[in-house]
Design a protein around this motif. Structure first.
Motif, PDB file in Angstrom:
ATOM      1  N   TYR A 473      32.567  21.249  18.675  1.00  0.00           N
ATOM      2  CA  TYR A 473      32.380  22.568  19.273  1.00  0.00           C
ATOM      3  C   TYR A 473      31.998  23.617  18.227  1.00  0.00           C
ATOM      4  N   GLN A 474      32.246  23.340  16.941  1.00  0.00           N
ATOM      5  CA  GLN A 474      31.801  24.236  15.879  1.00  0.00           C
ATOM      6  C   GLN A 474      30.383  23.893  15.423  1.00  0.00           C
ATOM      7  N   PHE A 475      29.964  22.665  15.688  1.00  0.00           N
ATOM      8  CA  PHE A 475      28.628  22.236  15.295  1.00  0.00           C
ATOM      9  C   PHE A 475      27.563  22.790  16.240  1.00  0.00           C
ATOM     10  N   ILE A 476      27.853  22.811  17.539  1.00  0.00           N
ATOM     11  CA  ILE A 476      26.914  23.318  18.535  1.00  0.00           C
ATOM     12  C   ILE A 476      27.427  24.660  19.051  1.00  0.00           C
ATOM     13  N   GLN A 477      26.619  25.714  18.907  1.00  0.00           N
ATOM     14  CA  GLN A 477      27.010  27.055  19.323  1.00  0.00           C
ATOM     15  C   GLN A 477      25.874  27.700  20.119  1.00  0.00           C
ATOM     16  N   TYR A 478      26.154  28.900  20.624  1.00  0.00           N
ATOM     17  CA  TYR A 478      25.116  29.635  21.359  1.00  0.00           C
ATOM     18  C   TYR A 478      25.334  31.131  21.141  1.00  0.00           C
ATOM     19  N   ASN A 479      24.223  31.848  20.832  1.00  0.00           N
ATOM     20  CA  ASN A 479      24.258  33.296  20.806  1.00  0.00           C
ATOM     21  C   ASN A 479      22.874  33.821  21.181  1.00  0.00           C
ATOM     22  N   GLY A 483      19.935  31.535  20.141  1.00  0.00           N
ATOM     23  CA  GLY A 483      19.991  30.617  21.260  1.00  0.00           C
ATOM     24  C   GLY A 483      20.946  29.478  20.960  1.00  0.00           C
ATOM     25  N   ILE A 484      20.579  28.291  21.443  1.00  0.00           N
ATOM     26  CA  ILE A 484      21.379  27.115  21.079  1.00  0.00           C
ATOM     27  C   ILE A 484      21.133  26.815  19.613  1.00  0.00           C
ATOM     28  N   LEU A 485      22.231  26.682  18.846  1.00  0.00           N
ATOM     29  CA  LEU A 485      22.064  26.457  17.404  1.00  0.00           C
ATOM     30  C   LEU A 485      22.944  25.304  16.951  1.00  0.00           C
ATOM     31  N   PHE A 486      22.521  24.699  15.875  1.00  0.00           N
ATOM     32  CA  PHE A 486      23.258  23.589  15.268  1.00  0.00           C
ATOM     33  C   PHE A 486      23.690  24.029  13.875  1.00  0.00           C
ATOM     34  N   ASN A 487      24.984  24.024  13.649  1.00  0.00           N
ATOM     35  CA  ASN A 487      25.552  24.487  12.381  1.00  0.00           C
ATOM     36  C   ASN A 487      26.295  23.309  11.725  1.00  0.00           C
ATOM     37  N   TYR A 510      20.389  25.910  12.229  1.00  0.00           N
ATOM     38  CA  TYR A 510      19.075  26.046  12.863  1.00  0.00           C
ATOM     39  C   TYR A 510      19.248  26.474  14.308  1.00  0.00           C
ATOM     40  N   GLY A 511      18.523  27.550  14.703  1.00  0.00           N
ATOM     41  CA  GLY A 511      18.560  28.052  16.064  1.00  0.00           C
ATOM     42  C   GLY A 511      17.274  27.726  16.792  1.00  0.00           C
ATOM     43  N   LEU A 512      17.370  27.200  18.035  1.00  0.00           N
ATOM     44  CA  LEU A 512      16.189  26.814  18.801  1.00  0.00           C
ATOM     45  C   LEU A 512      15.389  28.034  19.234  1.00  0.00           C
ATOM     46  N   ALA A 513      16.075  29.112  19.630  1.00  0.00           N
ATOM     47  CA  ALA A 513      15.362  30.296  20.112  1.00  0.00           C
ATOM     48  C   ALA A 513      14.702  31.061  18.968  1.00  0.00           C
ATOM     49  N   SER A 514      15.364  31.178  17.855  1.00  0.00           N
ATOM     50  CA  SER A 514      14.804  31.910  16.707  1.00  0.00           C
ATOM     51  C   SER A 514      13.865  31.049  15.882  1.00  0.00           C
ATOM     52  N   ASP A 515      13.991  29.704  16.028  1.00  0.00           N
ATOM     53  CA  ASP A 515      13.178  28.749  15.276  1.00  0.00           C
ATOM     54  C   ASP A 515      13.219  29.056  13.780  1.00  0.00           C
ATOM     55  N   HIS A 516      14.449  29.236  13.287  1.00  0.00           N
ATOM     56  CA  HIS A 516      14.628  29.585  11.870  1.00  0.00           C
ATOM     57  C   HIS A 516      15.731  28.718  11.271  1.00  0.00           C
ATOM     58  N   LEU A 517      15.468  28.189  10.094  1.00  0.00           N
ATOM     59  CA  LEU A 517      16.435  27.351   9.387  1.00  0.00           C
ATOM     60  C   LEU A 517      17.091  28.159   8.282  1.00  0.00           C
ATOM     61  N   ILE A 537      31.071  30.356  -6.818  1.00  0.00           N
ATOM     62  CA  ILE A 537      29.651  30.683  -6.754  1.00  0.00           C
ATOM     63  C   ILE A 537      29.211  30.424  -5.318  1.00  0.00           C
ATOM     64  N   HIS A 538      28.571  31.418  -4.725  1.00  0.00           N
ATOM     65  CA  HIS A 538      28.190  31.316  -3.317  1.00  0.00           C
ATOM     66  C   HIS A 538      26.812  31.947  -3.151  1.00  0.00           C
ATOM     67  N   GLY A 539      25.841  31.179  -2.657  1.00  0.00           N
ATOM     68  CA  GLY A 539      24.507  31.726  -2.512  1.00  0.00           C
ATOM     69  C   GLY A 539      23.717  31.035  -1.434  1.00  0.00           C
ATOM     70  N   GLY A 540      22.606  31.706  -1.005  1.00  0.00           N
ATOM     71  CA  GLY A 540      21.736  31.107  -0.011  1.00  0.00           C
ATOM     72  C   GLY A 540      21.055  32.130   0.861  1.00  0.00           C
ATOM     73  N   HIS A 541      20.499  31.638   1.969  1.00  0.00           N
ATOM     74  CA  HIS A 541      19.812  32.455   2.974  1.00  0.00           C
ATOM     75  C   HIS A 541      20.470  32.123   4.303  1.00  0.00           C
ATOM     76  N   PHE A 542      21.242  33.091   4.848  1.00  0.00           N
ATOM     77  CA  PHE A 542      22.097  32.759   5.984  1.00  0.00           C
ATOM     78  C   PHE A 542      22.261  33.977   6.897  1.00  0.00           C
ATOM     79  N   VAL A 543      22.931  33.778   8.024  1.00  0.00           N
ATOM     80  CA  VAL A 543      23.233  34.877   8.948  1.00  0.00           C
ATOM     81  C   VAL A 543      24.692  35.267   8.771  1.00  0.00           C
ATOM     82  N   ARG A 544      24.970  36.560   8.999  1.00  0.00           N
ATOM     83  CA  ARG A 544      26.320  37.087   8.844  1.00  0.00           C
ATOM     84  C   ARG A 544      26.656  37.953  10.050  1.00  0.00           C
ATOM     85  N   GLN A 545      27.948  38.005  10.360  1.00  0.00           N
ATOM     86  CA  GLN A 545      28.426  38.942  11.368  1.00  0.00           C
ATOM     87  C   GLN A 545      28.625  40.314  10.736  1.00  0.00           C
ATOM     88  N   PHE A 546      28.401  41.356  11.537  1.00  0.00           N
ATOM     89  CA  PHE A 546      28.606  42.716  11.033  1.00  0.00           C
ATOM     90  C   PHE A 546      30.073  42.928  10.649  1.00  0.00           C
TER      91      PHE A 546
END
Length: 634
Positions: A473-479, A483-487, A510-517, A537-546
């Protein structure tokens, strides 16, 4: 006021014992019993004029190391007449069995009318009148501490609410420790644990903590964490007469002192009070020993019966310190029946007297030497009182059996020896590759429950590493942004003797609706666990909650969005590099420098899909109202 620390199901009450030895010392050992031949467990014995001593074990046996010389040894047990025996120690061991006689009580010659109160009330008043001095006459002290505790489970239910109980009956906790305890009035306490031993767990540390066993009957309220939040009224509290009745059982003659044996019992059964006996010295009005009991009627929450025994010993200038302490307890709840004890002796006292009650001298600091030979008196160093309550010395849990045989003042009973032996052998077996491979084979099985609810963890005990993944349930999400995303997140942990030394956590999204990895990598190195030293050390290109400090659970948001058409999560995109470090410099004082670079971009909703309410309500914009027109959070 006192505080206690308890084990999850049983009371963890602590008892303290200490001893100093050297190569010339001889062993004095024996058994203390009553006139019927019954052993007296936790009886106290010490060298007169010092705090060198010990207590008997549950079988009434004792052993103590004493340097050559002539001494008087004092043997005492609550409810029995104290014995004072002269001994001569050579370079050979001495066997000395002692039989204690029951108290020879005599009644005072007083005329009591029907309306007169018991003479015990006047004795209690005199003691309460002086208890401020008894609490404040020592400004500071330092002592060595030996602690031993045992807890056993006699009966247990097969299961609770359908869940199997994995705990076996028998000894569930057996531990010893040696500490140095430092106290400065009014309530500054620090402790340095020198050695620790836990049956069946060589790498663990003892729960015994001397700094949480400062039980003083002169306090008004005695608070015991885990038993009740209200605390218990002391029989010597200022308002004790509202809670207790007293009766003088008789007077005992001990050398130059007369000891009043006073029974204390509650006026009302439901009050948070003790019942038992106080032994108060005539004219000095000090408590020389006590035996107090609590039951469930007295508002204990976990135990059926708890009995506290203390013995106090005189040191310089008529100052008395607590020499031994013992807790016995019984448990009977939810089908669990058990019992246990924690035995206690304080030794090697070094005290600083309060000049308010004692005249100043050239050296106002007095060292109470626990050995027979006098040593040069040393001043009490107030710098020994640290801000940290407990410091565990490096290697304190690595002491061998030879060390414990030398410092252990209370002989092990037959059942304790057997427990150490069997659990020690089993602990060695658990270190073999055969055992590790067999347990890993069981724990590493893939089940539907692990995949769906708890996540899966693969562990290799021989090579000391593990791999873990989150639940389905943490691997498959939706927002509404992706859209449907795989984390997918995988965590690699490297251990060393049970302690994690590094974590590496790669994560792809990866989100199906945004088509972004998106992807990120976390690395954490544990440098010095005793100082909580970590590098990350923590780095990358990711999404964050406000609201990153208090994020919304993705599962809750997925259900809320699909079912109720409420898109609570608000996201933004971040390309970042985050370097962090932390270390504890002083107890409770950390440094946490951090270097962060981040490029943040706004994200918008890319899907309008939900199961219900599509014609009745719209999704809210992805950017929260308070951030509209102001840019993204820093």
């Amino acid at each position: 006021m006192i505080k206690k620390t308890f084990l999850p199901c049983l009371l963890s009450l602590i008892v303290i014992v200490s001893i100093c030895t050297d190569a010339e010392a001889a062993i004095v050992s024996g058994k203390i019993s009553n006139e019927e031949g019954e052993p007296l467990p936790y009886a106290t014995l010490y060298i007169e004029g010092s705090t060198l001593g010990t207590t008997t074990n549950i079988e009434g046996k004792y052993a103590i190391n004493i340097e050559p010389g002539d001494y008087y040894m004092v043997f005492q047990y609550v409810g029995y007449h104290k014995e004072r025996i002269k001994i001569s120690i050579k370079n050979t061991n001495l066997k000395l069995d002692v039989v204690l006689k029951a108290e020879a009580l005599t009644l005072r010659e007083v005329v009591v009318n029907a309306t007169d109160e018991d003479p015990a009330y006047d004795i209690i008043r005199e003691t309460i009148k002086r208890k401020k001095r008894f609490s404040e006459e020592i400004n500071a002290y330092q002592c060595q501490v030996y602690m031993k505790g045992l807890q056993r489970l006699d009966e247990r239910p097969a299961q609770i609410l359908g869940v199997q109980i994995p705990i076996d009956t028998g000894i569930v906790y057996l531990s010893e420790s040696v500490s140095e305890l430092t106290f400065q009035r009014p309530d500054k306490v620090s402790e340095r644990m020198i050695s620790s031993k836990v049956s069946g767990s060589q790498s663990s540390f003892s729960f015994n903590q001397a700094s949480q066993t400062l039980f003083s009957v002169y306090d008004n309220i005695l608070t015991v964490d885990g038993l009740t939040e209200r605390g218990f009224v002391s029989p010597l509290a200022k308002n004790a007469f509202f809670f207790y009745d007293y009766k003088l059982e008789g007077v005992i003659s001990e050398g130059d002192h007369l000891i009043n044996k006073i029974r204390v019992y509650p006026k009302r059964k439901a009050d948070p009070t003790f019942e038992g006996y106080l032994y108060i010295i005539e004219d000095l009005w000090r408590v020389s020993s006590l035996e107090l009991t609590l039951t469930k009627e007295h508002q204990m929450e976990f135990l059926d019966v708890l009995t506290v025994k203390q013995v106090h010993a005189p040191v310089a200038d008529s100052t008395w310190v607590m020499f031994s302490q013992n807790f016995e307890f019984y448990l009977n709840t939810f089908g669990f029946k058990g019992s246990g004890y924690f035995s206690a002796i304080y030794s090697d006292y070094r005290v600083e007297l309060n000049p308010t009650y004692y005249q100043k001298r050239e050296n106002p600091s007095i060292q109470i030497d626990s050995t027979a030979r006098p040593k040069k008196l040393k001043s009490f160093n107030k710098n020994d009182v640290k801000n940290e309550i407990l410091k565990i010395e490096k290697g304190s849990n690595e002491r061998n059996d030879e060390y414990w045989d030398k410092v252990r003042p209370i002989p092990l009973t037959a059942i304790e020896k057997k427990d150490y032996q069997i659990k020690g052998q089993f602990e060695q077996f658990k270190k073999t590759s055969v055992y590790k491979d067999s347990t890993d084979k069981i724990h590493n099985r893939i089940t539907l429950g692990k995949l769906a609810y708890s996540g899966y963890r693969y562990h290799n005990s021989v090579k000391q590493y593990s791999l873990s993944t989150p639940a389905l349930y943490q691997f498959i999400q939706y927002n509404t942004v992706e859209g449907i995303l795989f984390n997918l997140r995988v965590k690699y942990s490297q251990q060393n003797n049970g302690n994690t030394i590094r974590d590496i956590t790669p994560e792809l999204r990866y989100g199906l609706a945004s088509d972004h990895l998106y992807g990120q990598l976390k690395y954490k190195q544990y440098l010095n666990r005793s100082k909580f030293e970590e590098l990350s050390i923590h780095g990358g290109h990711f999404v964050r909650q406000f609201n990153g400090d208090n994020p919304i659970t993705p599962l809750i948001n997925s259900i809320s969005t699909m079912v109720f058409r409420n898109n609570y999560i608000k996201l933004y995109e971040s390309t970042f590099m985050d370097l962090g470090y932390q270390q504890e410099l002083l107890n409770g004082f950390f440094i946490k420098p951090r270097l962060l670079y981040a490029q943040r971009n706004e994200l918008t909703n890319n899907t309008d899909y939900s199961w219900f309410f599509r014609e009745k309500k719209d999704f809210t914009p992805n950017t929260p109202e308070k951030y509209l027109g102001t840019g993204l959070p820093i």
